[in-house]
Design a protein around this motif. Structure first.
Motif, PDB file in Angstrom:
ATOM      1  N   HIS A  65      19.503 -33.534 -64.274  1.00 52.20           N
ATOM      2  CA  HIS A  65      18.242 -33.386 -65.012  1.00 52.20           C
ATOM      3  C   HIS A  65      18.337 -34.099 -66.362  1.00 52.20           C
ATOM      4  CE1 HIS A  65      20.077 -30.362 -67.632  1.00 52.20           C
ATOM      5  NE2 HIS A  65      20.499 -29.716 -66.543  1.00 52.20           N
ATOM      6  N   LYS A  92      14.421 -15.251 -64.385  1.00 54.23           N
ATOM      7  CA  LYS A  92      15.476 -15.883 -63.607  1.00 54.23           C
ATOM      8  C   LYS A  92      14.945 -17.194 -63.047  1.00 54.23           C
ATOM      9  CE  LYS A  92      17.364 -11.574 -61.748  1.00 54.23           C
ATOM     10  NZ  LYS A  92      17.502 -10.823 -60.485  1.00 54.23           N
ATOM     11  N   ILE A  93      15.779 -18.218 -63.097  1.00 50.90           N
ATOM     12  CA  ILE A  93      15.425 -19.506 -62.504  1.00 50.90           C
ATOM     13  C   ILE A  93      16.246 -19.732 -61.237  1.00 50.90           C
ATOM     14  CG2 ILE A  93      15.389 -22.014 -62.845  1.00 50.90           C
ATOM     15  CD1 ILE A  93      13.282 -20.441 -64.490  1.00 50.90           C
ATOM     16  N   GLU A  94      17.590 -19.591 -61.359  1.00 47.95           N
ATOM     17  CA  GLU A  94      18.439 -19.884 -60.202  1.00 47.95           C
ATOM     18  C   GLU A  94      19.828 -19.288 -60.413  1.00 47.95           C
ATOM     19  OE1 GLU A  94      20.018 -23.818 -57.728  1.00 47.95           O
ATOM     20  OE2 GLU A  94      19.005 -24.097 -59.637  1.00 47.95           O
ATOM     21  N   PHE A  95      20.398 -18.737 -59.348  1.00 48.26           N
ATOM     22  CA  PHE A  95      21.788 -18.292 -59.376  1.00 48.26           C
ATOM     23  C   PHE A  95      22.641 -19.451 -58.882  1.00 48.26           C
ATOM     24  CE2 PHE A  95      25.634 -16.245 -57.820  1.00 48.26           C
ATOM     25  CZ  PHE A  95      25.937 -15.427 -58.896  1.00 48.26           C
ATOM     26  N   ILE A  96      23.645 -19.846 -59.686  1.00 58.70           N
ATOM     27  CA  ILE A  96      24.525 -20.966 -59.335  1.00 58.70           C
ATOM     28  C   ILE A  96      25.968 -20.478 -59.372  1.00 58.70           C
ATOM     29  CG2 ILE A  96      25.313 -23.273 -59.965  1.00 58.70           C
ATOM     30  CD1 ILE A  96      22.587 -23.718 -61.297  1.00 58.70           C
ATOM     31  N   TRP A 100      23.769 -16.961 -63.781  1.00 63.35           N
ATOM     32  CA  TRP A 100      22.310 -17.092 -63.685  1.00 63.35           C
ATOM     33  C   TRP A 100      21.805 -18.108 -64.690  1.00 63.35           C
ATOM     34  CZ3 TRP A 100      18.760 -15.816 -60.340  1.00 63.35           C
ATOM     35  CH2 TRP A 100      19.005 -14.775 -59.439  1.00 63.35           C
ATOM     36  N   VAL A 101      20.962 -19.021 -64.241  1.00 55.55           N
ATOM     37  CA  VAL A 101      20.167 -19.865 -65.139  1.00 55.55           C
ATOM     38  C   VAL A 101      18.883 -19.093 -65.387  1.00 55.55           C
ATOM     39  CG1 VAL A 101      18.953 -22.053 -65.428  1.00 55.55           C
ATOM     40  CG2 VAL A 101      21.140 -21.988 -64.173  1.00 55.55           C
ATOM     41  N   GLU A 103      15.259 -18.593 -68.166  1.00 54.28           N
ATOM     42  CA  GLU A 103      14.356 -19.294 -69.071  1.00 54.28           C
ATOM     43  C   GLU A 103      13.768 -18.287 -70.044  1.00 54.28           C
ATOM     44  OE1 GLU A 103      11.744 -22.681 -67.778  1.00 54.28           O
ATOM     45  OE2 GLU A 103      10.209 -21.164 -68.202  1.00 54.28           O
ATOM     46  N   ARG A 109      15.994 -23.141 -71.482  1.00 59.14           N
ATOM     47  CA  ARG A 109      16.880 -22.681 -70.424  1.00 59.14           C
ATOM     48  C   ARG A 109      18.212 -22.243 -71.050  1.00 59.14           C
ATOM     49  NH1 ARG A 109      15.242 -24.822 -65.122  1.00 59.14           N
ATOM     50  NH2 ARG A 109      12.985 -24.549 -65.239  1.00 59.14           N
ATOM     51  N   CYS A 111      22.108 -19.888 -69.772  1.00 58.21           N
ATOM     52  CA  CYS A 111      22.854 -19.288 -68.670  1.00 58.21           C
ATOM     53  C   CYS A 111      23.462 -17.967 -69.096  1.00 58.21           C
ATOM     54  CB  CYS A 111      23.974 -20.222 -68.205  1.00 58.21           C
ATOM     55  SG  CYS A 111      23.360 -21.783 -67.521  1.00 58.21           S
TER      56      CYS A 111
END
Length: 128
Positions: A65, A92-96, A100-101, A103, A109, A111
């Protein structure tokens, strides 16, 4: 749920094909040494700096990005911290992999990661 959290550090996201050059620039710009030139789970994805202020984790990360800087919040209970931040308006945006990412309500953004060394650095905040 009772837990602890605190600012873990700053991640310099670089959309680049040359992470070494990006890390070289930022280490010289910030006056920090490269402590681990290959710190990520996958080779060539993270470079950690050493001797940082207040023992904050400061890293350069290769990303797909657009380049930006984000911060990490570390917690001894990631899910409890994510829930606390959601009550403040974060989403929550995304679990990686292991984090957690999220916003903020204002669009930044960040983590939420596992607390690495609770005995070092600044005293974590205690949340009930």
């Amino acid at each position: 749920m009772a837990h602890r959290s605190r600012l873990a550090g700053f991640i310099i996201d670089c959309q680049t094909d040359d992470l070494d050059a990006a890390a070289s620039f930022w280490s010289r710009a910030l006056g920090m040494t490269v402590a681990d030139p290959d710190a990520g789970d996958e080779p060539g994805t993270y470079v950690n700096f050493g001797e940082t202020p207040a023992e904050l984790a400061i890293e350069v990360q290769k990303v797909d990005h657009p380049s930006r800087v984000h911060l990490d919040i570390e917690a001894d209970d990631i899910e409890a911290e994510v829930a606390r931040l959601e009550t403040l308006g974060a989403k929550k945006i995304e679990f990686i992999k292991r984090w957690w990412v999220m916003e903020a309500p204002t669009g930044q953004r960040f983590c939420v990661i596992r607390m690495r060394h609770p005995e070092r650095g600044s005293t974590p905040n205690h949340w009930d």
